[in-house]
Scaffold this active site. Structure first.
Site, PDB file in Angstrom:
ATOM      1  CG  HIS A  85      -2.037   0.902   1.483  1.00 52.59           C
ATOM      2  ND1 HIS A  85      -1.723   2.284   1.795  1.00 52.59           N
ATOM      3  CD2 HIS A  85      -3.383   0.938   1.064  1.00 52.59           C
ATOM      4  CE1 HIS A  85      -2.851   2.982   1.927  1.00 52.59           C
ATOM      5  NE2 HIS A  85      -3.875   2.229   1.310  1.00 52.59           N
TER       6      HIS A  85
ATOM      7  CD  GLN B 195      -6.952  -4.670   4.099  1.00 53.42           C
ATOM      8  OE1 GLN B 195      -7.778  -5.165   4.648  1.00 53.42           O
ATOM      9  NE2 GLN B 195      -7.037  -3.318   3.353  1.00 53.42           N
TER      10      GLN B 195
ATOM     11  CG  ASP C 162       0.505  -2.329   6.225  1.00 54.05           C
ATOM     12  OD1 ASP C 162      -0.514  -2.648   6.971  1.00 54.05           O
ATOM     13  OD2 ASP C 162       0.552  -1.868   5.160  1.00 54.05           O
TER      14      ASP C 162
ATOM     15  CE  LYS D  54      -7.219  -0.543   6.257  1.00 50.15           C
ATOM     16  NZ  LYS D  54      -8.111   0.011   5.138  1.00 50.15           N
TER      17      LYS D  54
ATOM     18  CB  CYS E 203      -3.607   3.428  -1.397  1.00 54.04           C
ATOM     19  SG  CYS E 203      -4.836   4.639  -1.160  1.00 54.04           S
TER      20      CYS E 203
HETATM   21  N1  C6P Z   1      -6.309   0.488   3.075  1.00 57.12           N
HETATM   22  C1  C6P Z   1      -8.161   0.287   1.185  1.00 57.12           C
HETATM   23  O1  C6P Z   1      -9.327   0.352   0.609  1.00 57.12           O
HETATM   24  P1  C6P Z   1      -5.197   3.646   7.025  1.00 57.12           P
HETATM   25  O2  C6P Z   1      -5.532   4.410   6.115  1.00 57.12           O
HETATM   26  O3  C6P Z   1      -4.016   4.152   7.589  1.00 57.12           O
HETATM   27  O4  C6P Z   1      -6.162   3.261   8.106  1.00 57.12           O
HETATM   28  O5  C6P Z   1      -4.459   2.353   6.527  1.00 57.12           O
HETATM   29  C2  C6P Z   1      -3.573   2.423   5.381  1.00 57.12           C
HETATM   30  C3  C6P Z   1      -3.594   0.953   5.117  1.00 57.12           C
HETATM   31  C4  C6P Z   1      -2.281   0.330   5.129  1.00 57.12           C
HETATM   32  N2  C6P Z   1      -1.814  -0.793   4.597  1.00 57.12           N
HETATM   33  C5  C6P Z   1      -2.727  -1.598   4.040  1.00 57.12           C
HETATM   34  C6  C6P Z   1      -2.270  -3.067   3.618  1.00 57.12           C
HETATM   35  C7  C6P Z   1      -3.966  -1.058   3.823  1.00 57.12           C
HETATM   36  O6  C6P Z   1      -4.857  -1.908   3.141  1.00 57.12           O
HETATM   37  C8  C6P Z   1      -4.313   0.164   4.215  1.00 57.12           C
HETATM   38  C9  C6P Z   1      -5.886   0.803   3.747  1.00 57.12           C
HETATM   39  C10 C6P Z   1      -7.576   0.930   2.286  1.00 57.12           C
HETATM   40  O7  C6P Z   1      -7.515  -0.929   0.760  1.00 57.12           O
HETATM   41  C11 C6P Z   1      -7.795   2.288   2.195  1.00 57.12           C
HETATM   42  S1  C6P Z   1      -6.761   2.983   1.005  1.00 57.12           S
END
Ligand code: C6P
Length: 440
Positions: A144, A224, A221, A247, A387
């Site tokens: 991401h 997910q 990370d 999430k 992203c």
């Molecule tokens: N992915 C998606 O629709 P935040 O926004 O900080 O809570 O998470 C960022 C992030 C980081 N790593 C991974 C693997 C992610 O999937 C995400 C967030 C969302 O896939 C929003 S872009």
């Protein structure tokens, strides 16, 4: 259960008995007030966008409302009843997260603004203190932007070099190239536990072990993965782990950075301000102990307490049962989609993937797909690059459509998705174009 579903299930080779055992009770949807909402003038909501952000059960909404009505004040500041109460709830939330991810000590759990905030903290604090010209940071091409851009910025500041682990043809990490990319120059390996586009489940413990053998520090990370599968940071042996509350049924505005005590102790604070200090003089400061050192300013008090209520809810349902449920939905969706002509499913076969399926269809842009699914079927999916522009570039596309599942989704909803996809395909296929009514 609709007869369509039974028919589709049989053709997907999933026996009714397996399905019964694998799926959660659909009555739990009643715990989520959002499912009373109607879409596009009267359609029931089919929410297949939990990888972007999940919905919240009433238990979480009530917990948040209860704090504001009965217990709210700033934390770690007041010698008054409300401050003591909210401090206690906030620290209980930290302990709840600690137990949920198997961390050893509560002060290894830091509340941040989200996964993005957590990764930026490591990139700024650990990165700036430890990386120098000639050092290497190993990432993967499925990351991401939140696990790419902070390291690009760090590389620019420090002179470190970025390297990237490639993919195999079926969308897994090419682990055969890992040892060749690791060297004594590799100071950090940062990768996602689960891809937000391909759904690929990466072998975290094995990758951590191999990175450590090369002397590198490891950041996972887990945005997910933590919401969907049992997490044990000690079994992973990861140095840092980042994830988000929104999430996993919690509120937005809160996330977690787990870090090993020895590393966090040695790191300089990331943000400066109130709470993160022991003493301040006009010419300098002494930082506070963990976890306060990394929680400058007023922290996300109520979001953290809401996240704690979300963990209680997930524990009540059982994270393993949630994973099994998602696996069943994903396998079912995958097999139905495979039968659709011209639909390209991104990523590996169901046994290697978590609860999401992204796809691309040459004739239809992902945004049009998502628009028609929403307007005609009340189905919420995500469309775009999610992203992950570099990943999409590797796949030779600029955008995809993603359906992602959570504990509240059902087989009937997968059937509706499949029907929706077939409808969009018919509307946009060359011979169907004339029939499509354009939106004003
Ligand atoms: N992915 C998606 O629709 P935040 O926004 O900080 O809570 O998470 C960022 C992030 C980081 N790593 C991974 C693997 C992610 O999937 C995400 C967030 C969302 O896939 C929003 S872009």
């Amino acid at each position: 259960m609709s007869s369509t579903t039974d028919t589709n299930l049989e053709s997907a080779g999933l026996e009714a008995t397996d399905r019964k055992g694998a799926l959660l009770d659909p009555a739990l949807r009643n715990d989520f007030p959002i499912f009373g909402t109607e879409i596009a003038g009267g359609l029931p909501l089919v929410f297949l966008d939990s990888a972007a952000s999940t919905q919240r059960p009433a238990a979480v909404i009530d917990a948040i409302s209860h704090v504001y009505q009965h217990d709210y004040a700033n934390v770690h500041r007041g010698i008054h009843t409300l401050s003591e109460r909210s401090t206690e709830l906030y620290e209980q939330a930290r302990e709840k997260v600690r137990a949920f991810i198997g961390a050893e000590r509560a002060h290894e759990v830091l509340f941040t603004q989200g996964t993005t905030g957590s990764i930026n903290c490591i990139a700024r604090s650990w990165g700036d203190a430890n990386l120098h010209a000639g050092d290497e940071i190993l990432l993967t091409v499925m990351e991401h932007h939140s696990n790419l851009v902070p390291w690009q910025q760090t590389a620019k500041r420090t002179g470190a070099r970025l390297r990237h682990l490639p993919l195999t043809g079926d969308g897994q990490l090419d682990l055969e190239t890992l040892d060749g990319l690791l060297s004594e120059r590799t100071r950090l390996v940062a990768f996602t536990a689960v891809s937000n586009v391909l759904g690929t489940i990466n072998p975290v413990a094995e990758m951590v072990h191999r990175a450590h053998a090369a002397g590198a520090v490891v950041l996972v990370d887990a945005a997910q993965s933590v919401p969907h599968m049992r997490t044990d940071v000690r079994q992973w042996n990861a140095d840092f782990v980042a994830f988000s509350g929104h999430k996993m049924l919690g509120p937005s505005g809160v996330g977690v950075l787990y870090g090993k005590e020895s590393l966090l102790d040695a790191m300089p604070p990331f943000l400066g301000g109130g709470s993160m200090i022991d003493q301040v003089r006009l010419d300098g400061f002494t930082p506070a102990e963990l976890p306060a050192k990394f929680e400058a300013g007023t922290p996300p008090i109520v979001p953290a307490i809401g996240m704690s209520a979300a963990i209680d809810y997930l524990n009540r349902i059982g994270i393993d049962s949630i994973g099994t449920h998602e696996q069943a939905l994903t396998r079912y969706a995958y097999e139905q989609m495979q039968a659709i002509d011209g639909l390209r499913i991104l990523g590996p076969t169901p046994e290697h993937r978590a609860g999401l399926v992204s796809f691309a269809f040459e004739q239809v842009h992902a945004h049009e797909f998502a628009q028609v699914l929403n307007d005609r079927f009340g189905i919420a999916v995500r469309a775009g690059h999610h992203c992950t522009q570099p990943l999409h570039a590797q796949l030779g596309i600029t955008a995809s459509t993603r359906a992602s599942f959570y504990l509240y989704n059902t087989l009937e909803e997968v059937d509706q998705l499949i029907e929706g996809i077939r409808t969009v395909q018919a509307m946009f296929a060359p011979q169907g174009r004339k029939r499509r009514k354009r939106r004003p």
